[in-house]
Design an enzyme around this catalytic site. Structure first.
Site, mmCIF file in Angstrom:
data_model
loop_
_atom_site.group_PDB
_atom_site.id
_atom_site.type_symbol
_atom_site.label_atom_id
_atom_site.label_comp_id
_atom_site.label_asym_id
_atom_site.label_seq_id
_atom_site.Cartn_x
_atom_site.Cartn_y
_atom_site.Cartn_z
ATOM 1 N N LYS A 104 -29.034 -18.288 14.182
ATOM 2 C CA LYS A 104 -27.656 -18.760 14.068
ATOM 3 C C LYS A 104 -27.323 -19.679 15.238
ATOM 4 C CE LYS A 104 -24.261 -16.069 12.445
ATOM 5 N NZ LYS A 104 -23.369 -14.894 12.282
ATOM 6 N N ILE A 105 -26.886 -20.880 14.888
ATOM 7 C CA ILE A 105 -26.492 -21.874 15.882
ATOM 8 C C ILE A 105 -25.067 -22.330 15.555
ATOM 9 C CG2 ILE A 105 -26.957 -24.185 16.799
ATOM 10 C CD1 ILE A 105 -29.913 -23.730 16.157
#
Length: 377
Positions: free
Chosen positions: A145-146
């Site tokens: 997750k970015i």
């Protein structure tokens, strides 16, 4: 009342092309077999996590005590202990969901793990940590997750170009979502140029919902006119439906078709923040009002239970809503509420909130290590 031939609400969602992911993970959930049970009984085909989720998991019960004792005995620093615990949970969840991953050719069966939110404004550090987490979890069905910050966009591209699957998080505005799609295309093009197998690469774009209504409703309440009050509860659904329109348009392009022909999967929109915060609203509204093919809905267990209990799934609830959605947003703007300002603040607040949760998680692990060291375990 449904009969034996009527699918359950969660099954009906799946049949409409909505992938149900659970927005929660804990050691307890893994040990008891609860996650596997939700896969079997509630049509759950993925898991999302964030620092808030892990802070809550570690602070409850004794499921982590044994590992904390071992880490304390080894003199492991708190930050390293956090990543050891988190990656162990994500790896175990990925193993539970591996059959789903295999059965769907890598579309579902995914488990997301978030980079350190303190790096949200640092592109290079985000990429480096994404690479490290990918190698540490060492499962093909993990997603990193970015956050969709300005600095996160090039990190998304660079991470995907290395063949690392990405869940883009904290998307609030249509403008930022368009930039996220561009970053995705560029990343997949980079992976293609590098000769990587595009069929193994997965990505979702997490568009947040209830936080939008909470912020816009507060502003509309401050306006106070009957018309403004009537517009409450319309912003998030309208925003999300127009995001889906954008998804359909961009993934019908020649640029995308060239990647699809090379084996790439679409980056599906994912509806996040789906727990209703206003008790006056239906507790299933962010699910049943956003039904369409090729999307993901990630739900906290309370929302999943509500959908399974009384969710009404009648078919596609996005098609045909685009013009009315634009009208809803125009009406909100007419009351002096700027969606651009609201969504920019939500992004900033979202990053700050995750940083706070990360620090709470670090404090919880630090206290746990000290407790175990003091007990002589």
């Amino acid at each position: 009342m449904s009969d034996s031939t009527t699918p359950s609400p969660t099954r009906a969602l799946s049949e409409q092309g909505v992938s149900i992911w659970l927005d929660d993970l804990s050691r307890e959930r893994l040990r008891t077999g609860n996650l596997a049970e939700l896969v079997a009984s509630r049509d759950v085909v993925g898991v999302t996590t964030n620092p808030t989720i892990f802070a809550a998991a570690v602070s409850k019960g004794d499921a982590y005590d044994e590992q904390l004792a071992a880490l304390a005995a080894a003199g492991t620093p708190a930050e390293e202990a956090v990543w050891t615990i988190v990656t162990d949970d994500v790896r175990a969840a990925a193993d539970v969901l591996r059959p789903v991953f295999d059965a769907t050719d890598g579309v579902d069966g995914r488990v997301s793990i978030e980079v350190d939110p303190r790096l949200a404004r640092d592109t290079d550090a985000t990429v480096a940590l994404a690479q490290q987490l990918w190698k540490t979890v060492d499962r093909p069905n993990v997603m990193i997750k970015i956050p969709a910050t300005v600095e996160g966009l090039p990190a998304i591209t660079r991470t995907l170009a290395e063949g690392i699957s990405v869940n883009v998080t904290l998307i609030f505005s249509l403008e930022r979502y368009a930039a996220v799609i561009d970053a995705f295309f560029a990343g997949v093009e980079g992976a293609k140029a590098a000769g990587l197998d595009l069929s193994k690469l997965g990505s979702v774009a997490s568009f947040f919902l209830s936080r939008v209504d909470t912020a816009v409703d507060k502003a509309l309440t401050a306006v106070g006119s009957p018309e403004a009050l009537e517009a409450r509860g319309t912003a998030a659904l309208a925003n999300a439906r127009l995001a889906y329109e954008l998804f359909q348009e961009r993934f019908a392009s020649d640029r995308w078709q060239a990647l699809a022909d090379a084996g790439a999967h679409v980056q599906r929109p994912l509806w996040a923040s789906t727990g209703t915060k206003n008790p006056d609203y239906s507790d299933t509204m962010y699910v049943t009002e956003l039904v369409a093919a090729d999307e993901v809905n990630t739900m906290p267990e309370k929302t999943l239970d509500a959908v399974a209990d009384h969710g009404v799934v009648t078919g596609d609830t996005i098609a045909g809503t685009f013009e009315s959605s634009r009208e809803h947003l125009r009406a909100i703007e007419s009351f002096g509420v700027s969606m651009a300002e609201v969504t920019a603040k939500l992004e900033s607040d979202g990053v700050d909130s995750f940083v706070t949760s990360w620090e709470e998680l670090l404090d919880t692990i630090t206290a746990g290590l000290e407790r175990q060291a003091g007990s002589g375990s």
